[in-house]
Enzyme design. Structure first.
Site: not given
Lengths: 389, 389
Positions: B43, B98
């Site tokens: 970060y 899926k």
């Protein structure tokens, strides 16, 4: 790629680029897929039962899909860190980093979504359309003043929490620091003269939250100086600030506002000369939050102010949004909150402040950003605030 | 919730609902966050270097963010399984399922995105706006005829692969089965008379891909019968089918088309009487793909046809899209493809068919959906097709 002032040399062997190889996030299945039977449960035909149940009773969605624990981290890349408008692809590493923090501190599955920028209406329309995918929306690094309208319109349209972290995350942690600052100094919020430098996303939100917490005298400055009703160049959110702040009707540059002020909150990226800090009231508090270069160097500020906070990890009192957003969303999701209210933000600020109380000092007004107690405490306080509303 | 013909009894203790508790997907960090140093890499401030490098050279995005391995599974919930328009929340369990398959078979990080439905333009606009988040887009369960324009417009606008699985996944696996069917029967594609029942997403795509593979005589039927140039009720994609199919200019109901036909491909959800199957040519092939109820029961079809395939796992020759989509996207991502071309679809169908060649029989014309060899083989074939273009 050549080195340039704005494009650091791209070195694939450097620690930063190595750490980013392949990105920082993955998606995984939470259920085993061992064969035909699992497939029939997790996909067709079994999944049809769950889909039909949710279609009949949408409240089941939070329980039977990952949505209930998922927050979108959404940016159009127009105001990324201190880098400015670097576009959606450039913004992605920051959003992935944010998602890593959501997971680490609050166990939240955060999905980074970067968007082609556009008008307020275009962004609101696109975000609202995909909103059913998520349990909450964290807006990030969207330039002001568009960010205000985007957040307001999404809050109006959606029934899941929407939170622009650059505004409210910053405001919550500043308030937490200020709450402990007044404890250290034996002051109280209503007696303070506060100057906010910067009228963008963070400045506006800090101002509003401090007022909500009880601060009466806030003066906001933009690059042209003090925002006051006498200025003819103000529209939109700045015009609203002019009527709701600056009770002593000050006019002029930032230095005028700082004379005798008790608190400086810098979220502007500008710089403040030492003599203006010296002209603040005795035992002042300086929150110089511009990153990586604070508005005034903390060592300089400390010569004149009793308490100094920055956005940096290498000085005391780091005002870091990570103290707020993981727990805010954890609490909101756990409580099934449909929005993030001012009461929830105040509760979060108080919870952060309380965790620093035992070791309170001028150099310890907020907990460390890595303190693992913070997110659970914020989450519990936020959920309690939801229950109380 | 009460039981009803359309809403199965909601039983939180049943295996299906237990398996869906909390959803089926999670997001995880792929890099350790052990303390301040890691935070500075993943970060701020480290991430800024990566963001700037990508902003300067967008091609670095695939390497330094998860985007390069991420596919969005996008639906508006208007044509979910055989359930119809159950909305975005109802569609989510299917999209999560899926995504589980994408990960399991191809190691792809798939992100389910469910959207409020709308006009073609509204959906295209929203999807295009969030497209920078992903390395590819799998459209799913979007109703016809909107799905055709949505896919076409997105392909036009975006430079990442866009693939409507209900169309092309089905078409690829049907073609794979047909390729092996003609091998078993000693036939060839150009000599076949093929009838496709259903002119929706799957029917149109099956027709186009079979033609592309060399089938000359395809007759398509919708609920009103054979699609022919003599019908006055046809517009859009059906009008186009009328001019590009039905070379013998048949007219009338499905039964007329089936007389003497070599291949029936049912993707309609309707039913076909036994006598119409009996009237097909000797040694015919029946692909009765409606789920869960095939257009003709496979045991009945087998009395008259030499080869019978369905969409079901409890009969031989399951035509399941999972044979195609994981490898298609794996290959496209690996090869850096900007679109899924007909050549890539043909390569995928041939690769699937080849894996069944060693044990080829009338009851084994496609590999098992769980065969772990399939996705790597499809991926390699697709990547090779990209390289050859």
């Amino acid at each position: 790629m050549a080195a340039s002032p704005h494009v650091p040399f791209f070195d694939p062997e450097s620690p930063v680029f190595r750490a980013h190889e392949g990105g920082k996030l993955g998606v995984h299945a939470t259920q085993p897929l061992r064969g035909r039977d699992d497939l029939a449960l997790l996909y067709t035909p079994g999944v049809a039962e769950v889909s039909l149940a949710i279609a009949a009773d949408p409240s089941l969605s939070a329980r039977y899909t990952a949505r209930g624990n998922t927050v979108a981290v959404i940016s159009d890349g127009t105001a990324v860190l201190g880098l400015g408008d670097i576009g959606p692809l450039g913004a992605m590493p920051v959003m992935e980093g944010k998602a890593v923090l959501f997971k680490h501190f609050a166990g939240i599955d955060a999905v980074p979504i970067v968007m082609e920028s556009g008008t307020v209406d275009e962004l609101v329309e696109a975000i609202a359309r995909i909103a059913p995918s998520f349990g909450g929306i964290n807006l990030e690094d969207i330039s002001a003043p568009r960010c205000f309208d985007i957040e307001d319109q999404l809050k109006e349209r959606l029934d899941i929490p929407v939170f622009h972290d650059d505004q409210h995350g910053t405001a919550i942690v500043v308030l937490a620091g200020l709450l402990n600052g007044v404890r250290v100094l034996g002051r109280s919020l209503p007696d303070l003269r506060v100057v906010v430098s910067g009228a963008g996303a963070a400045g506006v939100a800090v101002t509003r939250l401090l007022q909500r917490a009880g601060v009466r005298d806030v003066v906001v400055c933009d690059s042209r100086g003090i925002i006051s009703a006498s200025r003819a160049d103000l529209t939109g959110h700045k015009a609203r600030l002019a009527t709701s702040t600056n009770p002593r009707c000050l006019q002029g540059p930032l230095g005028v506002a700082l004379e005798g002020a008790d608190v400086f909150v810098g979220v502007s990226g500008g710089s403040v000369p030492e003599e203006e800090v010296a002209a603040m009231a005795p035992r002042a508090m300086v929150f110089a939050l511009a990153n990586p270069t604070p508005e005034v160097h903390p060592d300089v500020a400390r010569r004149h102010a009793a308490i100094v906070a920055t956005g940096r990890s290498d000085f005391p009192n780091q005002i870091n949004n990570v103290l707020a957003f993981p727990g805010i969303f954890r609490g909101a999701l756990d409580a099934g909150a449909r929005r993030i209210t001012p009461a929830m933000k105040l509760a979060a600020a108080r919870a952060i402040a309380e965790l620093a109380e035992d070791d309170l000092s001028a150099d310890y007004i907020v907990p460390s950003p890595l303190d693992p107690r913070v997110a659970p405490a914020v989450s519990a306080a936020v959920a309690a605030a939801v229950a109380a509303e």
